[in-house]
Design a protein around this motif. Structure first.
Motif, short mmCIF file in Angstrom:
data_model
loop_
_atom_site.label_atom_id
_atom_site.label_comp_id
_atom_site.label_asym_id
_atom_site.label_seq_id
_atom_site.Cartn_x
_atom_site.Cartn_y
_atom_site.Cartn_z
N ARG A 163 0.81 -1.22 0.00
CA ARG A 163 0.00 0.00 0.00
C ARG A 163 0.84 1.27 0.00
N PHE A 164 0.20 2.35 -0.39
CA PHE A 164 0.78 3.70 -0.37
C PHE A 164 0.57 4.32 0.99
N CYS A 165 1.62 4.94 1.54
CA CYS A 165 1.50 5.69 2.80
C CYS A 165 1.38 7.17 2.47
N PRO A 166 0.27 7.84 2.82
CA PRO A 166 0.10 9.25 2.50
C PRO A 166 0.96 10.19 3.34
N LYS A 167 1.65 9.66 4.34
CA LYS A 167 2.52 10.49 5.17
C LYS A 167 3.93 10.61 4.57
N CYS A 168 4.49 9.47 4.14
CA CYS A 168 5.87 9.48 3.60
C CYS A 168 5.92 9.25 2.09
N TYR A 169 4.81 8.82 1.48
CA TYR A 169 4.67 8.49 0.06
C TYR A 169 5.36 7.17 -0.30
N GLY A 170 5.77 6.41 0.70
CA GLY A 170 6.44 5.15 0.44
C GLY A 170 5.46 4.01 0.19
N LEU A 171 5.99 2.91 -0.33
CA LEU A 171 5.24 1.69 -0.56
C LEU A 171 5.59 0.74 0.58
N TYR A 172 4.59 0.23 1.29
CA TYR A 172 4.86 -0.66 2.41
C TYR A 172 3.86 -1.81 2.44
N PHE A 173 4.22 -2.86 3.21
CA PHE A 173 3.38 -4.05 3.30
C PHE A 173 2.36 -3.88 4.42
N TYR A 174 1.08 -4.09 4.06
CA TYR A 174 -0.04 -3.85 4.96
C TYR A 174 -0.67 -5.17 5.41
N GLY A 175 0.15 -6.20 5.56
CA GLY A 175 -0.38 -7.53 5.86
C GLY A 175 -0.17 -7.99 7.29
N TYR A 176 0.22 -7.08 8.19
CA TYR A 176 0.44 -7.42 9.59
C TYR A 176 -0.48 -6.58 10.48
N ASN A 179 1.67 -1.46 11.30
CA ASN A 179 2.00 -0.92 9.98
C ASN A 179 3.45 -0.46 9.84
N GLY A 180 4.35 -1.10 10.56
CA GLY A 180 5.76 -0.76 10.41
C GLY A 180 6.11 0.60 10.97
N ARG A 181 7.16 1.20 10.42
CA ARG A 181 7.66 2.48 10.90
C ARG A 181 7.73 3.48 9.76
N CYS A 182 7.10 4.64 9.93
CA CYS A 182 7.07 5.67 8.90
C CYS A 182 8.11 6.75 9.21
N PRO A 183 8.84 7.24 8.20
CA PRO A 183 9.81 8.31 8.46
C PRO A 183 9.15 9.64 8.85
N ALA A 184 7.83 9.75 8.63
CA ALA A 184 7.12 10.96 9.05
C ALA A 184 6.63 10.85 10.49
N GLY A 185 6.92 9.73 11.16
CA GLY A 185 6.55 9.53 12.56
C GLY A 185 5.53 8.43 12.75
N ASN A 186 5.74 7.65 13.81
CA ASN A 186 4.86 6.54 14.17
C ASN A 186 4.76 5.52 13.03
N ALA A 187 3.58 4.89 12.90
CA ALA A 187 3.39 3.86 11.87
C ALA A 187 2.93 4.48 10.55
N HIS A 188 3.09 3.71 9.47
CA HIS A 188 2.56 4.14 8.17
C HIS A 188 1.04 4.24 8.25
#
Length: 200
Positions: A163-176, A179-188
């Motif tokens: 999926r697309f993260c609207p905070k960092c614009y990165g592509l990340y896996f949304y299957g857990y 939601n991992g770690r976002c460079p814009a803070g907290n989770a994606h």
């Protein structure tokens, strides 16, 4: 720190001429039609111009991996593993994704996904700004224009829930559950399409 030397499968290749979208689509459709003709396909492939063979060789790029720390997609084709928002370099696990690039966008394949030269992550380059990079400030685009399939059935050799993260614009896996770690803070955060990505 200098940027690592490029390789043949570098996501930021030299600026060699690339075939136009129409040429790539025409070749792809022609190859599909010929593939069912058995011997004719072998004859056609042997007689194919070198430029067409080069276009097919650069239509996908492997060495894209899942990071176990941030859940992002990053390129693992260099001696170092970029910059992870969880600190240090990315840590790879799972599939070796083989992503299509420089082909026409369709209703179920989105272009403008790019390699970031600072963090080695995959990010969406379709907005006036370039999101947030874990290496500082915005992402820096280079290399191929990746065209990622979305909202289709997941055939063997592919994985959905990217999926697309609207905070960092990165592509990340949304299957857990997280939601991992976002460079814009907290989770994606999650938005947009459900990308279904091919892997080796």
């Amino acid at each position: 720190m200098g940027f690592p030397k490029t390789r043949d499968d570098d996501p930021a290749p030299d600026l060699r001429p690339r075939p136009g979208r129409r040429a790539v689509l025409t070749r792809a459709l022609g190859l599909t039609a010929v593939a069912g003709l058995g011997t004719v396909a072998a004859i056609g492939a042997a007689a194919e111009p070198a430029a067409a063979k080069d276009a097919k060789l650069t239509a996908n790029q492997a060495d894209w991996r899942f990071c176990t720390k941030c859940y992002g997609m990053f390129f693992r084709g260099y001696p170092t593993d970029g910059a992870c928002p969880s600190g240090g370099g990315h840590d790879s696990a799972g599939y070796n994704f083989n992503l299509p690039h420089d082909i026409p966008e369709t209703p179920t394949a989105q272009h403008n996904w790019r390699f970031c030269t600072k963090c080695y992550g995959m990010f969406f380059w379709g907005y006036p700004d370039n999101g947030r990079c874990p290496a500082g400030n915005a992402h820096a685009a280079a290399g191929y224009d990746f065209v990622l399939p979305h909202d289709i059935p997941d055939p063997p050799g592919s994985q959905r829930n990217w999926r697309f993260c609207p905070k960092c614009y990165g592509l990340y896996f949304y299957g857990y559950p997280t939601n991992g770690r976002c460079p814009a803070g907290n989770a994606h955060s999650v938005a947009g399409y459900d990308f279904v990505l091919p892997h080796l």
